[in-house]
Design a protein around this motif. Structure first.
Motif, mmCIF file in Angstrom:
data_model
loop_
_atom_site.group_PDB
_atom_site.id
_atom_site.type_symbol
_atom_site.label_atom_id
_atom_site.label_comp_id
_atom_site.label_asym_id
_atom_site.label_seq_id
_atom_site.Cartn_x
_atom_site.Cartn_y
_atom_site.Cartn_z
ATOM 1 N N PRO A 10 0.134 -1.338 0.199
ATOM 2 C CA PRO A 10 0.632 -0.327 0.130
ATOM 3 C C PRO A 10 0.602 1.340 -0.089
ATOM 4 O O PRO A 10 1.823 1.299 1.150
ATOM 5 C CB PRO A 10 -0.994 -0.217 1.070
ATOM 6 N N CYS A 11 0.742 2.221 -1.071
ATOM 7 C CA CYS A 11 1.292 3.572 -0.755
ATOM 8 C C CYS A 11 1.032 3.759 0.792
ATOM 9 O O CYS A 11 0.208 4.453 1.078
ATOM 10 C CB CYS A 11 0.253 4.710 -1.939
ATOM 11 N N PRO A 12 2.608 4.765 1.542
ATOM 12 C CA PRO A 12 2.315 4.977 2.364
ATOM 13 C C PRO A 12 1.576 6.486 2.055
ATOM 14 O O PRO A 12 1.118 7.154 3.606
ATOM 15 C CB PRO A 12 3.337 5.303 2.669
ATOM 16 N N GLY A 13 1.215 7.460 1.335
ATOM 17 C CA GLY A 13 0.758 8.207 0.999
ATOM 18 C C GLY A 13 -0.988 8.305 0.908
ATOM 19 O O GLY A 13 -1.176 9.339 1.608
ATOM 20 N N CYS A 14 -1.767 7.441 0.409
ATOM 21 C CA CYS A 14 -2.634 7.723 -0.119
ATOM 22 C C CYS A 14 -3.415 5.894 0.465
ATOM 23 O O CYS A 14 -4.668 5.571 0.233
ATOM 24 C CB CYS A 14 -3.067 7.819 -1.705
ATOM 25 N N GLY A 15 -2.850 4.923 0.615
ATOM 26 C CA GLY A 15 -3.147 3.798 0.869
ATOM 27 C C GLY A 15 -3.451 2.885 -0.937
ATOM 28 O O GLY A 15 -3.840 1.273 -0.870
ATOM 29 N N ALA A 30 6.656 5.579 -7.565
ATOM 30 C CA ALA A 30 5.536 6.734 -7.363
ATOM 31 C C ALA A 30 4.739 5.884 -7.738
ATOM 32 O O ALA A 30 4.024 4.941 -8.218
ATOM 33 C CB ALA A 30 6.335 7.518 -8.707
ATOM 34 N N CYS A 31 3.967 6.572 -6.907
ATOM 35 C CA CYS A 31 1.976 6.837 -6.421
ATOM 36 C C CYS A 31 1.986 7.297 -7.704
ATOM 37 O O CYS A 31 1.564 9.278 -7.434
ATOM 38 C CB CYS A 31 1.815 6.744 -5.530
ATOM 39 N N GLU A 32 0.941 7.354 -9.163
ATOM 40 C CA GLU A 32 -0.038 7.626 -10.346
ATOM 41 C C GLU A 32 -1.069 8.401 -9.236
ATOM 42 O O GLU A 32 -1.280 9.585 -9.684
ATOM 43 C CB GLU A 32 0.010 6.803 -11.105
ATOM 44 N N TYR A 33 -1.598 8.420 -7.493
ATOM 45 C CA TYR A 33 -2.232 9.054 -8.054
ATOM 46 C C TYR A 33 -1.655 10.210 -6.647
ATOM 47 O O TYR A 33 -2.623 10.748 -6.750
ATOM 48 C CB TYR A 33 -3.246 8.237 -6.635
ATOM 49 N N CYS A 34 -1.101 9.968 -5.807
ATOM 50 C CA CYS A 34 -1.300 10.683 -4.754
ATOM 51 C C CYS A 34 0.215 11.685 -4.434
ATOM 52 O O CYS A 34 0.749 12.487 -3.968
ATOM 53 C CB CYS A 34 -1.168 10.217 -3.471
ATOM 54 N N GLY A 35 1.374 11.094 -5.932
ATOM 55 C CA GLY A 35 2.567 11.902 -5.786
ATOM 56 C C GLY A 35 3.414 11.183 -4.931
ATOM 57 O O GLY A 35 4.696 11.967 -5.273
HETATM 58 ZN ZN LIG Z 1 -0.410 7.421 -2.920
#
Ligand SMILES: [Zn+2]
Length: 129
Positions: A10-15, A30-35
């Protein structure tokens, strides 16, 4: 060369689920949703940085897409948007990282519809005598 396997966390920024496409060789994702940029090698996948791009790019080749290029199968596992200013003129291009567990990595660059394929040398070239 061992075959890197895909994994996700899971992304540490948005899950959102982040996919590691060349496990053991991928350093960050890199997360495409939250950067968010997460450490792919740390078991806790800590947040390395967070970016807010003013302009978002959708790669022409989606990450995870597979295809045949010059008779060899590759998976697109990475994308970078790059730019340089040269004598006051801005130039932009995209670079796709392609992977085949047996063939290794290739870079496929695209600029204004022109495509260039790069093969990475296993070692730096030696100077001739
Ligand atoms: Zn994210």
């Amino acid at each position: 060369m061992s075959a890197p396997a895909a994994g996700s966390f899971p992304c540490p920024g948005c899950g959102a689920p982040l996919t590691v496409r060349a496990q053991g060789r991928t350093q960050s994702v890199a997360c495409e949703y939250c950067g968010a940029v997460a450490d792919a090698q740390d078991p806790a996948h800590k947040l390395l940085s967070q970016y807010r791009a003013a302009v978002r790019y959708t790669p022409l080749i989606p990450l995870g897409a597979r295809g045949v290029l010059r008779g060899e199968k590759f998976e697109c596992i990475g994308y970078m948007r790059r730019a340089v200013r040269y004598y006051g003129v801005d130039y932009e291009w995209g670079e796709y990282l392609l992977h085949n567990p047996l063939k290794g990595f290739r870079w496929l660059a695209e600029a204004d519809g022109h495509w260039t394929l790069y093969e990475v040398l296993p070692e730096p070239p030696k100077e001739g005598r």
